[in-house]
Write an enzyme that holds these catalytic residues in place. Structure first.
Site, PDB file in Angstrom:
ATOM      1  N   GLN A 221      21.459  33.980  35.330  1.00 16.77           N
ATOM      2  CA  GLN A 221      21.348  35.336  35.807  1.00 16.77           C
ATOM      3  C   GLN A 221      21.216  36.270  34.607  1.00 16.77           C
ATOM      4  O   GLN A 221      21.380  35.833  33.481  1.00 16.77           O
ATOM      5  CB  GLN A 221      22.560  35.699  36.646  1.00 16.77           C
ATOM      6  CG  GLN A 221      22.706  34.809  37.893  1.00 16.77           C
ATOM      7  CD  GLN A 221      23.711  35.347  38.919  1.00 16.77           C
ATOM      8  OE1 GLN A 221      24.288  36.412  38.777  1.00 16.77           O
ATOM      9  NE2 GLN A 221      23.915  34.565  39.970  1.00 16.77           N
TER      10      GLN A 221
ATOM     11  N   TYR B 170      18.349  24.029  39.667  1.00 11.70           N
ATOM     12  CA  TYR B 170      19.164  24.238  38.472  1.00 11.70           C
ATOM     13  C   TYR B 170      19.109  23.008  37.572  1.00 11.70           C
ATOM     14  O   TYR B 170      19.055  21.869  38.066  1.00 11.70           O
ATOM     15  CB  TYR B 170      20.624  24.517  38.860  1.00 11.70           C
ATOM     16  CG  TYR B 170      20.839  25.947  39.338  1.00 11.70           C
ATOM     17  CD1 TYR B 170      20.971  26.989  38.429  1.00 11.70           C
ATOM     18  CD2 TYR B 170      20.876  26.251  40.695  1.00 11.70           C
ATOM     19  CE1 TYR B 170      21.151  28.301  38.856  1.00 11.70           C
ATOM     20  CE2 TYR B 170      21.056  27.564  41.127  1.00 11.70           C
ATOM     21  CZ  TYR B 170      21.195  28.586  40.202  1.00 11.70           C
ATOM     22  OH  TYR B 170      21.360  29.878  40.615  1.00 11.70           O
TER      23      TYR B 170
ATOM     24  N   GLU C 165      15.814  31.118  41.899  1.00  9.10           N
ATOM     25  CA  GLU C 165      17.008  30.793  41.098  1.00  9.10           C
ATOM     26  C   GLU C 165      16.692  29.553  40.282  1.00  9.10           C
ATOM     27  O   GLU C 165      16.294  28.525  40.845  1.00  9.10           O
ATOM     28  CB  GLU C 165      18.226  30.522  41.986  1.00  9.10           C
ATOM     29  CG  GLU C 165      18.824  31.781  42.571  1.00  9.10           C
ATOM     30  CD  GLU C 165      20.129  31.549  43.327  1.00  9.10           C
ATOM     31  OE1 GLU C 165      20.890  30.625  42.966  1.00  9.10           O
ATOM     32  OE2 GLU C 165      20.369  32.304  44.291  1.00  9.10           O
TER      33      GLU C 165
ATOM     34  N   GLU D  71      23.734  39.130  40.357  1.00  8.41           N
ATOM     35  CA  GLU D  71      24.592  38.943  41.534  1.00  8.41           C
ATOM     36  C   GLU D  71      25.947  39.595  41.295  1.00  8.41           C
ATOM     37  O   GLU D  71      26.400  39.714  40.146  1.00  8.41           O
ATOM     38  CB  GLU D  71      24.755  37.424  41.786  1.00  8.41           C
ATOM     39  CG  GLU D  71      25.625  37.118  43.000  1.00  8.41           C
ATOM     40  CD  GLU D  71      25.511  35.678  43.485  1.00  8.41           C
ATOM     41  OE1 GLU D  71      24.893  34.848  42.785  1.00  8.41           O
ATOM     42  OE2 GLU D  71      26.048  35.392  44.580  1.00  8.41           O
TER      43      GLU D  71
ATOM     44  N   ASN E 219      19.750  33.938  51.857  1.00 10.97           N
ATOM     45  CA  ASN E 219      19.779  33.163  50.620  1.00 10.97           C
ATOM     46  C   ASN E 219      20.483  31.847  50.888  1.00 10.97           C
ATOM     47  O   ASN E 219      21.551  31.822  51.518  1.00 10.97           O
ATOM     48  CB  ASN E 219      20.561  33.935  49.540  1.00 10.97           C
ATOM     49  CG  ASN E 219      20.911  33.040  48.353  1.00 10.97           C
ATOM     50  OD1 ASN E 219      20.070  32.738  47.520  1.00 10.97           O
ATOM     51  ND2 ASN E 219      22.161  32.572  48.293  1.00 10.97           N
ATOM     52  N   GLU E 220      19.890  30.766  50.432  1.00  9.91           N
ATOM     53  CA  GLU E 220      20.483  29.421  50.634  1.00  9.91           C
ATOM     54  C   GLU E 220      21.064  29.320  52.044  1.00  9.91           C
ATOM     55  O   GLU E 220      22.238  28.982  52.230  1.00  9.91           O
ATOM     56  CB  GLU E 220      21.503  29.103  49.532  1.00  9.91           C
ATOM     57  CG  GLU E 220      20.848  29.036  48.153  1.00  9.91           C
ATOM     58  CD  GLU E 220      21.669  28.374  47.061  1.00  9.91           C
ATOM     59  OE1 GLU E 220      22.865  28.092  47.266  1.00  9.91           O
ATOM     60  OE2 GLU E 220      21.097  28.122  45.978  1.00  9.91           O
TER      61      GLU E 220
HETATM   62  O1  AHR Z   1      23.519  31.667  40.860  1.00 11.23           O
HETATM   63  C1  AHR Z   1      24.745  31.236  41.353  1.00 11.23           C
HETATM   64  C2  AHR Z   1      24.664  30.716  42.785  1.00 11.23           C
HETATM   65  O2  AHR Z   1      23.867  29.570  42.829  1.00 11.23           O
HETATM   66  C3  AHR Z   1      24.021  31.625  43.789  1.00 11.23           C
HETATM   67  O3  AHR Z   1      24.895  32.576  44.291  1.00 11.23           O
HETATM   68  C4  AHR Z   1      23.587  30.689  44.855  1.00 11.23           C
HETATM   69  O4  AHR Z   1      22.464  31.150  45.570  1.00 11.23           O
HETATM   70  C5  AHR Z   1      23.323  29.389  44.120  1.00 11.23           C
HETATM   71  O5  AHR Z   1      23.924  28.313  44.722  1.00 11.23           O
END
Ligand code: AHR
Length: 531
Positions: A365, A260, A316, A47, A193-194
């Site tokens: 990432q 996450y 992600e 990103e 995205n999101e």
């Molecule tokens: O990976 C960091 C961020 O986490 C990304 O930009 C977003 O899609 C997510 O909330």
């Protein structure tokens, strides 16, 4: 699967008192493999965030840092060795604020803008469509481009696809003018995205309509066939998945999911390199919490798509700690220890299990952001423990997944350590098996078995039973370190790195059994040839 539950505290006390080690068994069903572990499960994500692109991948042609057409040579070499199958770009949240036309043409004429999502850093757009797609060619990986549907237009999106993939027409002519004659092959496109959050704060119903409108104008040009990915849920948002399956259905090729390994979204997320044993076990419990989440999303998908045409992409995932002290706020630069290596191994093991539905995953990432493969500082580079797990797992890419039964000790870990997490619906504790394992057979018939001894203190003897198969030879690689918080720094880049593993032996009397002695907190991949 039968499992033994013993209170972790009691068990650990007994083990210490009697100087014993843990014992476990893994039965690999070598003839039951039905799904292939899509290599794209080993995907990466880059990103425009902090120093992921600028400084991490790209330094520009005029940089004193050795580079090839602006890409850092050290990073290129390291990434080529990872056999990256697919790279997602330009975001993340950045994607829905990105206007691709700002990133084409002569670099000195490209407009700058403030990266308002990530720290207010000036984005000079020197890394754009050409730089990204040429990087994918250098790395021999597939590009995955996330479209801006939050603040962009349908026309902008449709012209971007045309610019990248058409071999004639006005967009192709513009591309020629900018130095690229042949179109690129771009299969994977993300439609937002999101979109429930940074990508436009949409409701699932509204997003579904937007998806249908935008996707209609993302066309297949010149023999390029798009694989369209809808912006999926985060964590436990099953309503999002249900609504998209109902309203978008087979207009999408896949649906994404973000998960996450994070303490919560408010307040401190904990330090990457300073943590207690309890923090470590909690973290692995949280990491494995992805499995029930995947199952529930898949169960919804199954109801609408019994034929399994729509893929689930965990595009992600990974650990999210507090930013390293002294780094730029909003740049999400974090160190990466053996604990992160375990999160990588355990997560990949889960993804393998659901490889009939999970067709791609992208760890967040690739460099200098969150759970990265690589850290850079000016001209220095280090490879992280997570990098080494990805390297040790390369043989699983595109191999046939072999189901296994694991019988091992378990411990209970608290679910949420802090109030305010998003995990309110789950049980107060999670079960953490002391052993994690995954097996596959490659195209040459060689078996690979990855094993992780999660225990911080005790070694573990694993009796591996290969059902209907006899082993000829076994060799392996191990990743471990003295302390779980060990990590590689620019001063000491080799504190954690894989070594040859000699702790596995084929049983002399019964070659279908391999005995493996795993040191505490170790991750091993075995290569097993068979008779
Ligand atoms: O990976 C960091 C961020 O986490 C990304 O930009 C977003 O899609 C997510 O909330």
């Amino acid at each position: 699967m039968k499992r033994i539950f013993i209170s972790s505290m009691l068990l650990t006390l007994c083990l210490i008192a009697f100087g014993a080690e843990r014992k476990s068994t893994v039965t690999v069903h070598t003839s039951e493999g039905t799904s292939v572990i899509n290599r794209n499960i080993y995907g990466q994500f880059a990103e425009h965030l902090g120093t992921c692109i600028y400084g991490g991948l790209w330094v520009g042609e005029d940089s004193p840092i050795p580079n090839t057409n602006g890409y850092r040579n050290d990073v290129l070499t390291a990434l080529k060795e990872l056999h990256i199958p697919v790279l997602r770009w330009p975001g993340g949240c950045f994607a829905d604020d990105y206007h691709w036309m700002d990133g084409i043409g002569p670099r000195d004429k490209r407009p700058a803008k403030v990266n308002s999502t990530w720290g207010g850093t000036l984005e000079d757009n020197s890394f754009g469509t050409h730089e990204f797609l040429n990087l994918c060619e250098l790395l021999e990986c597939e590009p995955y481009v996330s479209m801006n549907i939050g603040s962009g237009t349908v026309r902008e999106t449709s012209e971007w696809v045309e610019y990248m993939t058409a071999d004639n027409g006005p967009m192709a002519e513009l591309r020629h003018k900018n130095g690229r004659t042949n179109p690129w092959k771009v299969k994977f496109i993300g439609v937002g995205n999101e979109s429930w959050g940074c990508g436009g704060s949409m409701t699932p119903e509204y997003y579904s309509n937007e998806y249908r409108r935008y996707a209609t104008y993302c066309k297949n040009f010149s023999g390029n066939t798009l694989y369209k990915i809808a912006s999926g849920a985060s964590d436990y948002d099953y309503t999002w998945t249900e609504t998209l399956m109902k309203n978008i259905g087979n207009r999408m090729d896949a649906l994404s999911l973000h998960y996450y390994t994070v303490l919560g979204w408010n307040g401190s997320k904990g330090k990457a390199t300073t943590f207690t044993d309890d923090d470590y076990y909690w973290c692995l419990g949280k990491c494995l919490g992805i499995e029930p989440v995947i199952k529930k999303h898949i169960a919804i998908m199954d109801r609408y798509d019994a034929k399994n045409n729509i893929g689930l992409l965990v595009d992600e995932w990974g650990t999210w700690w507090d930013e390293e002290e002294g780094t730029t706020p909003g740049h999400l630069f974090q160190q990466n220890t053996m604990r992160d290596a375990f999160v990588a191994a355990l997560s990949l093991n889960v993804f393998h299990k659901y490889s009939d539905r999970i067709k791609m995953c992208n760890i967040a990432q690739i460099a200098n952001v969150l759970q990265s493969m690589i850290l850079t500082n000016d001209d220095k580079m280090v490879l992280t423990p997570t990098y080494y797990v990805f390297k040790m797992y390369i043989p699983h890419q595109d191999a046939t997944f072999l189901p296994s039964d694991i019988v091992c000790d378990e411990m209970q870990v608290p679910n949420e350590r802090f109030q305010g997490g998003r995990n309110q619906e789950e049980e107060p504790t999670r079960t953490l098996p002391m052993l994690s394992a995954t097996a596959s057979r490659d195209a040459k018939g060689v078996l690979h078995l990855s094993l992780a001894n999660v225990d911080l203190k005790q070694s573990q003897t694993v009796s591996v039973k290969l059902e209907e198969t006899k082993a000829k030879s076994v060799s392996g690689t191990i990743l471990t370190s003295k302390n779980i918080a060990d990590h590689n720094t620019f001063k000491n880049p080799d504190t954690v790195k894989p070594e040859q593993f000699k702790g596995a032996k084929v049983n002399k009397k019964d070659a279908s059994v391999i005995t493996v002695t795993l040191p505490a907190k170790s991750i091993v991949t075995l290569e097993i040839t068979t008779k």
